[in-house]
Design an enzyme around this catalytic site. Structure first.
Site, PDB file in Angstrom:
ATOM      1  N   ASN A   1       0.897  -1.222   0.112  1.00 18.47           N
ATOM      2  CA  ASN A   1       0.012  -0.081   0.127  1.00 18.47           C
ATOM      3  C   ASN A   1       0.953   1.286  -0.137  1.00 18.47           C
ATOM      4  O   ASN A   1       0.436   2.358   0.099  1.00 18.47           O
ATOM      5  CB  ASN A   1      -0.944   0.049   1.313  1.00 18.47           C
ATOM      6  CG  ASN A   1      -1.601  -1.343   1.435  1.00 18.47           C
ATOM      7  OD1 ASN A   1      -1.622  -1.808   2.094  1.00 18.47           O
ATOM      8  ND2 ASN A   1      -2.830  -1.465   0.290  1.00 18.47           N
TER       9      ASN A   1
ATOM     10  N   VAL B   1       0.907   7.014  -0.628  1.00 19.53           N
ATOM     11  CA  VAL B   1       0.218   5.819   0.157  1.00 19.53           C
ATOM     12  C   VAL B   1      -1.039   5.777  -0.129  1.00 19.53           C
ATOM     13  O   VAL B   1      -1.971   6.647  -0.613  1.00 19.53           O
ATOM     14  CB  VAL B   1       0.137   6.678   1.652  1.00 19.53           C
ATOM     15  CG1 VAL B   1      -0.702   5.726   2.653  1.00 19.53           C
ATOM     16  CG2 VAL B   1       1.740   7.096   2.218  1.00 19.53           C
ATOM     17  N   CYS B   2      -1.427   4.411  -0.514  1.00 17.64           N
ATOM     18  CA  CYS B   2      -2.860   4.127  -0.724  1.00 17.64           C
ATOM     19  C   CYS B   2      -3.606   3.829   0.466  1.00 17.64           C
ATOM     20  O   CYS B   2      -3.335   2.623   1.014  1.00 17.64           O
ATOM     21  CB  CYS B   2      -2.741   2.971  -1.741  1.00 17.64           C
ATOM     22  SG  CYS B   2      -4.263   2.381  -2.324  1.00 17.64           S
ATOM     23  N   LEU B   3      -4.330   4.830   0.901  1.00 19.10           N
ATOM     24  CA  LEU B   3      -5.069   4.502   2.000  1.00 19.10           C
ATOM     25  C   LEU B   3      -6.585   5.375   1.790  1.00 19.10           C
ATOM     26  O   LEU B   3      -6.504   6.541   1.353  1.00 19.10           O
ATOM     27  CB  LEU B   3      -4.635   5.301   3.350  1.00 19.10           C
ATOM     28  CG  LEU B   3      -5.475   5.291   4.766  1.00 19.10           C
ATOM     29  CD1 LEU B   3      -5.394   3.753   5.092  1.00 19.10           C
ATOM     30  CD2 LEU B   3      -4.474   6.108   5.809  1.00 19.10           C
TER      31      LEU B   3
ATOM     32  N   ASP C   1      -5.961  -3.440  -2.606  1.00 19.26           N
ATOM     33  CA  ASP C   1      -5.981  -2.170  -3.168  1.00 19.26           C
ATOM     34  C   ASP C   1      -4.634  -1.526  -3.076  1.00 19.26           C
ATOM     35  O   ASP C   1      -4.182  -0.734  -2.172  1.00 19.26           O
ATOM     36  CB  ASP C   1      -6.953  -1.323  -2.263  1.00 19.26           C
ATOM     37  CG  ASP C   1      -6.960   0.292  -2.605  1.00 19.26           C
ATOM     38  OD1 ASP C   1      -6.809   0.280  -4.102  1.00 19.26           O
ATOM     39  OD2 ASP C   1      -7.531   0.922  -2.114  1.00 19.26           O
TER      40      ASP C   1
END
Length: 190
Positions: free
Chosen positions: A113, A120-122, A153
């Site tokens: 992520n 950042v994949c949040l 994701d």
């Protein structure tokens, strides 16, 4: 009711307003007065109410007067990344909380992520951001992706594929990266 003022009274009122404006300008120049934006007020509130996990710390590299740029260090105490230390920069815009802060990971990490550039994949930093969320929510979200990385994701597709297909190899890759080694074509510092 109609208020009628004489020309002399009107001129004095204008002079009073001009004097107030001039005093405000001088105060700004001297640094004794700074009008805060709604975003700055909200960040101040969020930071004063922070309830960080014991494994997280906050610092202000520009001093306590600049709350719009700060750093969070996360030291996971469980999961794949236990024992690591990860630095995140937060840059909060004037439109906060209408828009999420910009968050980057400054520590190069092998993570599904977080890509190698620190993006950042949040979900709460993107499409699921709502003004009712706050800095505390983001910190807990970041902490969560270290205790439970999400291969569904990803930003780092290679790491996500390894996590999904072979968690033991993923764990080995994380340990190698955190220890200062090479995973694939990428070298990680300790």
């Amino acid at each position: 009711m109609v208020l009628i003022l004489s020309t002399g009274t009107m001129i004095r009122l204008f002079k009073v307003k001009e004097k107030q404006k001039e005093e405000a300008k001088n105060a700004n120049r001297n640094g004794s007065f700074k009008k805060q934006s709604a975003g700055e007020l909200r960040v101040h509130k969020d930071i004063s109410e922070l309830n960080l996990p014991k494994s997280c710390t906050i610092s202000f590299p520009n001093g306590k007067d600049d709350l719009m740029a700060f750093e969070i260090t996360i030291k996971p105490d469980e999961g794949y990344y236990m024992g690591g230390k990860f630095l995140f920069t937060f840059n909060v815009g004037a439109t906060y909380p209408q828009e999420a802060p910009k968050v980057k990971c400054k520590t190069k990490v092998y993570h599904p992520n977080i890509d190698l550039e620190g993006n950042v994949c949040l979900n709460i930093l993107r499409e699921d951001w709502k003004p009712v969320l706050n800095i505390n929510t983001i910190v807990y979200g970041l902490y969560h992706i270290f205790t439970e990385p999400n291969h569904e994701d990803p930003l780092n597709h290679e790491a996500a594929g390894v996590l999904r297909d072979n968690p033991k190899v993923f764990k080995s890759n994380v340990r190698t990266a955190m220890g200062g080694g090479r995973v694939g074509d990428t070298y990680f510092t300790k």
